[in-house]
Design a protein around this motif. Sequence first.
Motif, short mmCIF file in Angstrom:
data_model
loop_
_atom_site.label_atom_id
_atom_site.label_comp_id
_atom_site.label_asym_id
_atom_site.label_seq_id
_atom_site.Cartn_x
_atom_site.Cartn_y
_atom_site.Cartn_z
N VAL A 63 0.89 -1.15 0.00
CA VAL A 63 0.00 0.00 0.00
C VAL A 63 0.93 1.21 0.00
N GLU A 64 0.85 1.98 -1.07
CA GLU A 64 1.73 3.13 -1.24
C GLU A 64 0.97 4.41 -0.90
N PHE A 65 1.58 5.20 -0.04
CA PHE A 65 1.06 6.52 0.30
C PHE A 65 2.02 7.53 -0.29
N ARG A 66 1.64 8.78 -0.35
CA ARG A 66 2.52 9.80 -0.95
C ARG A 66 3.82 9.96 -0.16
N ASP A 67 3.81 9.63 1.14
CA ASP A 67 4.99 9.84 1.97
C ASP A 67 5.68 8.56 2.44
N ARG A 68 5.13 7.39 2.10
CA ARG A 68 5.73 6.13 2.54
C ARG A 68 5.10 4.95 1.81
N ILE A 69 5.74 3.80 1.95
CA ILE A 69 5.22 2.55 1.38
C ILE A 69 5.17 1.52 2.50
N GLU A 70 4.03 0.86 2.62
CA GLU A 70 3.86 -0.22 3.59
C GLU A 70 3.80 -1.53 2.81
N THR A 71 4.69 -2.47 3.15
CA THR A 71 4.72 -3.77 2.49
C THR A 71 4.19 -4.82 3.46
N LEU A 72 3.22 -5.58 3.00
CA LEU A 72 2.56 -6.58 3.84
C LEU A 72 2.77 -7.97 3.26
N GLY A 73 2.87 -8.94 4.15
CA GLY A 73 2.94 -10.34 3.77
C GLY A 73 1.70 -11.06 4.27
N ALA A 74 1.62 -12.35 3.96
CA ALA A 74 0.48 -13.16 4.37
C ALA A 74 0.27 -13.05 5.88
N GLY A 75 -0.99 -12.82 6.26
CA GLY A 75 -1.34 -12.71 7.66
C GLY A 75 -1.25 -11.30 8.22
N GLN A 76 -0.86 -10.33 7.40
CA GLN A 76 -0.77 -8.94 7.86
C GLN A 76 -1.87 -8.11 7.22
N PHE A 77 -2.28 -7.04 7.95
CA PHE A 77 -3.29 -6.15 7.38
C PHE A 77 -2.96 -4.71 7.72
N ILE A 78 -3.63 -3.82 6.98
CA ILE A 78 -3.50 -2.38 7.17
C ILE A 78 -4.87 -1.75 6.96
N VAL A 79 -5.13 -0.68 7.70
CA VAL A 79 -6.34 0.11 7.51
C VAL A 79 -5.93 1.44 6.91
N VAL A 80 -6.50 1.76 5.76
CA VAL A 80 -6.25 3.05 5.11
C VAL A 80 -7.34 4.01 5.58
N ARG A 82 -9.97 7.10 5.90
CA ARG A 82 -10.79 7.80 4.90
C ARG A 82 -10.09 9.07 4.45
N GLY A 83 -10.23 9.36 3.16
CA GLY A 83 -9.69 10.58 2.60
C GLY A 83 -8.20 10.56 2.31
N VAL A 84 -7.49 9.48 2.62
CA VAL A 84 -6.04 9.42 2.42
C VAL A 84 -5.75 8.82 1.04
N GLU A 85 -5.00 9.57 0.23
CA GLU A 85 -4.66 9.10 -1.10
C GLU A 85 -3.68 7.93 -0.99
N HIS A 86 -3.92 6.91 -1.81
CA HIS A 86 -3.10 5.71 -1.78
C HIS A 86 -3.23 4.97 -3.11
N ARG A 87 -2.33 4.03 -3.31
CA ARG A 87 -2.47 3.07 -4.39
C ARG A 87 -1.92 1.75 -3.88
N THR A 88 -2.35 0.67 -4.49
CA THR A 88 -1.92 -0.65 -4.08
C THR A 88 -1.13 -1.30 -5.21
#
Length: 123
Positions: A63-80, A82-88
Amino acid sequence: MSQGATIDLAGKFAAFSDHWRPRVAARLNGQDVRLVKVQGVFPWHSHADAEEMFLVWKGAFRVEFRDRIETLGAGQFIVVPRGVEHRTAADEEAEVLIFEPSEVVNTGDAPASEFTAPQGQTV
């Protein structure tokens, strides 16, 4: 899709092969549990009125945000939030569960494109 029945995630993911086309596996409290196979990069977008939760079932997912990238593996999750620009993105095919309100369009505020999935497809 059957309410009150056990859902076999491996079987559900095996039932489709296309990328970036979420399928609804269950509905609860106005939310969808969507299954999606991903590979490549999804367009930048945001959702003004909804958070999204991405849970990786198989593979690696970013999950890429304008200021950072979060990399997830199996069994991990992230909550984006509301209103935050992102791409996957995923370099190799990954399988991901998405939890979000039923009315959320996968491309959010981005213009309609080949990435805009039909609403309400079930698996």
